[in-house]
Design a protein around this motif. Structure first.
Motif: not given
Length: 168
Positions: A1-4, A6-12, A14-23, A53-55
């Motif tokens: 599971m590699s990535g930048s 941003l990707e790692k933090m967003y994956r962490y 996004s599930e808990n905060m219901g964020l918009i898509p990464l793109i 803000f949490k992100f």
């Protein structure tokens, strides 16, 4: 599971905060940095108003040089509190004696010397780019700026009689 980062933090997050898509997040961030070239030192404030803000807070926690900024902030707050409460009290470490003004100067120099590196690291993480200089070079510059600025300002305060520094 590699990535930048941003990707790692967003994956962490996004599930808990219901964020918009990464793109969409990437396009918002790139547009923000393209439009705000002049306010890079406070970029996290503007980004926090655009995206979650949490992100942004999590990305700040992942930035390098956060310990210098936190130690500078906490040290400044503690020493200002002691200056107000106890006055110019002495601090003794083995044969080194100084007052609270000297320790406040050192804490403020640490804060102001590490803050630009902290924000540059945050900006690189958010834009998913590598820093232009290596970590070793940046930490060397940080230490150099901190030592020179704290020595210079402490010497000025000492010769003006605003602080007391003694070695026994």
């Amino acid at each position: 599971m590699s990535g930048s980062k941003l990707e790692k933090m967003y994956r962490y997050c996004s599930e808990n905060m219901g964020l918009i898509p990464l793109i969409e997040i990437r396009s918002i961030i790139s547009n923000y940095y393209r439009k705000s070239e002049n306010s890079r030192r406070f970029s996290f404030i503007g980004l926090a108003s655009i995206i979650e803000f949490k992100f942004v807070k999590k990305m700040l926690y992942e930035s390098d040089f956060k310990w210098g900024v936190l130690l500078g902030l906490v040290g400044s707050a503690v020493f200002i509190f002691h200056l107000i409460k106890d006055g110019v009290r002495t601090l003794t470490i083995n044969s080194f004696h100084c007052d609270m003004v000297f320790t406040l100067v050192v804490a403020l120099c640490l804060l102001f010397s590490s803050y630009p590196f902290f924000i540059d690291s945050f900006n690189c993480n958010m834009q998913e780019v590598l820093p232009r200089k290596s970590y070793f070079f940046r930490i060397t510059i940080l230490l150099f700026v901190f030592i020179i600025s704290s020595s210079f300002i402490a010497a000025i305060f000492y010769f003006l009689g605003l602080t007391r520094i003694e070695f026994y």
